[in-house]
Write an enzyme that holds these catalytic residues in place. Structure first.
Site, PDB file in Angstrom:
ATOM      1  N   LYS A  92       0.800  -1.223   0.000  1.00  0.00           N
ATOM      2  CA  LYS A  92       0.000   0.000   0.000  1.00  0.00           C
ATOM      3  C   LYS A  92       0.838   1.282   0.000  1.00  0.00           C
ATOM      4  O   LYS A  92       0.382   2.311  -0.486  1.00  0.00           O
ATOM      5  CB  LYS A  92      -0.955   0.005   1.192  1.00  0.00           C
ATOM      6  N   GLU A 114     -10.205   6.095   4.463  1.00  0.00           N
ATOM      7  CA  GLU A 114     -10.758   4.964   5.196  1.00  0.00           C
ATOM      8  C   GLU A 114      -9.675   3.897   5.316  1.00  0.00           C
ATOM      9  O   GLU A 114      -8.692   3.926   4.580  1.00  0.00           O
ATOM     10  CB  GLU A 114     -11.945   4.398   4.418  1.00  0.00           C
ATOM     11  N   SER A 380       1.468  -9.707  -0.925  1.00  0.00           N
ATOM     12  CA  SER A 380       1.155  -8.282  -0.777  1.00  0.00           C
ATOM     13  C   SER A 380       1.567  -7.680   0.555  1.00  0.00           C
ATOM     14  O   SER A 380       1.820  -6.483   0.644  1.00  0.00           O
ATOM     15  CB  SER A 380      -0.343  -8.061  -1.004  1.00  0.00           C
TER      16      SER A 380
HETATM   17  C1  LIG Z   1      -5.168  -3.968   1.838  1.00  0.00           C
HETATM   18  C2  LIG Z   1      -4.472  -5.202   1.554  1.00  0.00           C
HETATM   19  C3  LIG Z   1      -4.898  -6.054   0.532  1.00  0.00           C
HETATM   20  C4  LIG Z   1      -6.146  -5.811  -0.257  1.00  0.00           C
HETATM   21  O1  LIG Z   1      -6.132  -4.663  -1.029  1.00  0.00           O
HETATM   22  P1  LIG Z   1      -6.020  -4.696  -2.592  1.00  0.00           P
HETATM   23  O2  LIG Z   1      -6.357  -3.318  -2.993  1.00  0.00           O
HETATM   24  O3  LIG Z   1      -6.964  -5.713  -3.106  1.00  0.00           O
HETATM   25  O4  LIG Z   1      -4.613  -5.050  -2.909  1.00  0.00           O
HETATM   26  C5  LIG Z   1      -4.154  -7.170   0.266  1.00  0.00           C
HETATM   27  N1  LIG Z   1      -3.056  -7.463   0.984  1.00  0.00           N
HETATM   28  C6  LIG Z   1      -2.624  -6.682   1.984  1.00  0.00           C
HETATM   29  C7  LIG Z   1      -1.414  -7.082   2.741  1.00  0.00           C
HETATM   30  C8  LIG Z   1      -3.317  -5.534   2.299  1.00  0.00           C
HETATM   31  O5  LIG Z   1      -2.878  -4.765   3.283  1.00  0.00           O
END
Ligand SMILES: *Cc1c(COP(=O)(O)O)cnc(C)c1O
Length: 398
Positions: A92, A114, A380
């Site tokens: 993010k 948010e 992610s």
């Molecule tokens: C917020 C988050 C997601 C989901 O958000 P996307 O916009 O779908 O990428 C996925 N993995 C992690 C670690 C997150 O913090």
């Protein structure tokens, strides 16, 4: 023209999905953001400053890692793009630093957003601290209880956390609350949306800011193996880490693209958040997308073990890519996700976020069904934020 330049169109549509359906008071503000992005966001000055931040502050590029033990277990070759190693622990920060940089160029002094799992809030609070800006984060009370460490992080980083106590007290309500607060402050604040969702230009802008993930991963994978992966995968909540990853491979016809969404506890309404599998075209938070609805046509209550994935809508571009058959979407359950969470921790020494564990679970399943294939997934985020919740509810996997 390349796919990324052709989509969305000038009004922010990906086929029938996307757009900007806003109350009249907000229209000029989103037009201002779009104009700023098109002009400043593509200037050499902006891009050079962003490049500097990514390298010296975020620690990019993040590595691609061959998960050798997991690969052996599954009989396929599984590679992880390590966004968990990006500063603040998830992908993010890639769009938050860029959104905050845009806000700075626009002369704004405050960031409003948010947050679901708290990851976007932490990333935005981090960016606000870096740029010396104020930061206001709206978060559902359920998520506040579940993700306490992230609430502490946001406060330490200097953000004001606003608890949201109406409706399902989760991500959807947090978006509503943040929007309400933004309206009277829009002259001095930027609403920094946390995924490839919301009104135009956010789905385009956030995708482009996240595309660094896919572009890096493609080059790294080629360097490691001399070829492209057979399959690329990522979890989908709003869809930003997935779109960032897909952006690197979308012109490669022989690379399969896979989005992985939460099937939660089952197929009944309220037990999952599998928008791509069960959703129908609809509208939420000012844009058109596939949407989970209840019998009355309101956004359905949703559940996932990963609070960053429990949103009844999804990015308009994912909705489009699904309809076009360009990306395959798969739903995995909470149980499969937990199994992947434990396995990656034990076998590779990497504790993944519960969100990312969805992608790991799919990769393991796909690998077993397709022996010898190469699979690159976007890890992610890291799972530090989830360890107490998992240990208290499901144990430590002994
Ligand atoms: C917020 C988050 C997601 C989901 O958000 P996307 O916009 O779908 O990428 C996925 N993995 C992690 C670690 C997150 O913090």
């Amino acid at each position: 023209m390349s796919y990324l330049k052709s989509f969305p169109n000038q009004e922010g549509f990906f086929g029938d999905f996307g757009g900007a359906f806003l109350p009249p008071v907000l229209i000029p503000h989103f037009e201002e953001i779009n104009k700023a992005y098109m002009e400043l966001g593509r200037s050499a000055d902006f891009l050079n400053e962003l490049k500097y931040i990514r390298k010296h502050y975020q620690g990019r590029p993040t590595p691609v890692y061959y998960a050798h033990n997991l690969s052996k277990e599954c009989g396929a070759h599984i590679y992880l793009k390590r966004e968990d190693l990006n500063h603040s622990g998830a992908h993010k920060l890639n769009h938050c630093m860029a959104e905050a940089l845009l806000a700075k160029h626009m002369g704004k002094t405050k960031l409003i957003a948010e947050t679901g799992a708290g990851q976007h809030g932490v990333a935005l609070a981090t960016a606000a601290a870096y740029f010396g800006m104020e930061c206001e984060i709206h978060m559902g009370e359920i998520d506040i209880a579940k993700e306490a460490p992230n609430v502490t992080r946001m406060k330490l980083l200097g953000a004001k956390v606003v608890p949201v106590s109406f409706g399902g007290r989760s991500l959807k309500e947090a978006v509503d609350s943040a929007f309400d607060s933004y309206v009277p402050q829009a002259d001095t604040a930027l609403f920094a949306i946390g995924s490839v969702v919301g009104p135009h230009p956010f789905p385009m802008m956030v995708r482009n800011f996240q595309s660094v993930v896919g572009h890096e991963a493609r080059e790294q994978f080629l360097e490691m193996t001399g070829e492209l992966p057979d399959q690329v995968g990522a979890c989908v909540g709003g869809g930003s880490n997935a779109m960032g990853m897909f952006a690197g491979f979308i012109e490669d016809e022989n690379v399969g693209l896979n989005g992985v969404e939460p099937l939660g506890r089952g197929t009944n309404i309220g037990e999952h958040s599998a928008t791509m599998t069960y959703g129908k075209p609809g509208m939420i938070h000012g844009f058109k997308c596939l949407l989970l609805e209840d019998e009355e046509g309101n956004p359905a209550p949703v559940h996932s073990i990963a609070s960053g994935l429990d949103y009844p809508g999804v990015g308009p571009e994912h909705s489009y890519l699904k309809t076009m058959g360009k990306v395959d979407y798969h739903a995995v359950t909470d149980d499969e996700t937990l199994d992947a969470f434990y396995k990656l921790s034990r076998m590779e020494g990497i504790i993944p976020a519960l969100e990312s564990s969805h992608a790991v679970a799919w990769a393991m399943k796909h690998g077993k069904e397709n022996p010898g294939s190469t699979i690159l997934i976007n890890l992610s985020g890291r799972g530090d934020k989830d360890i107490d919740y998992v240990a208290e509810n499901f144990g430590t996997g002994e």
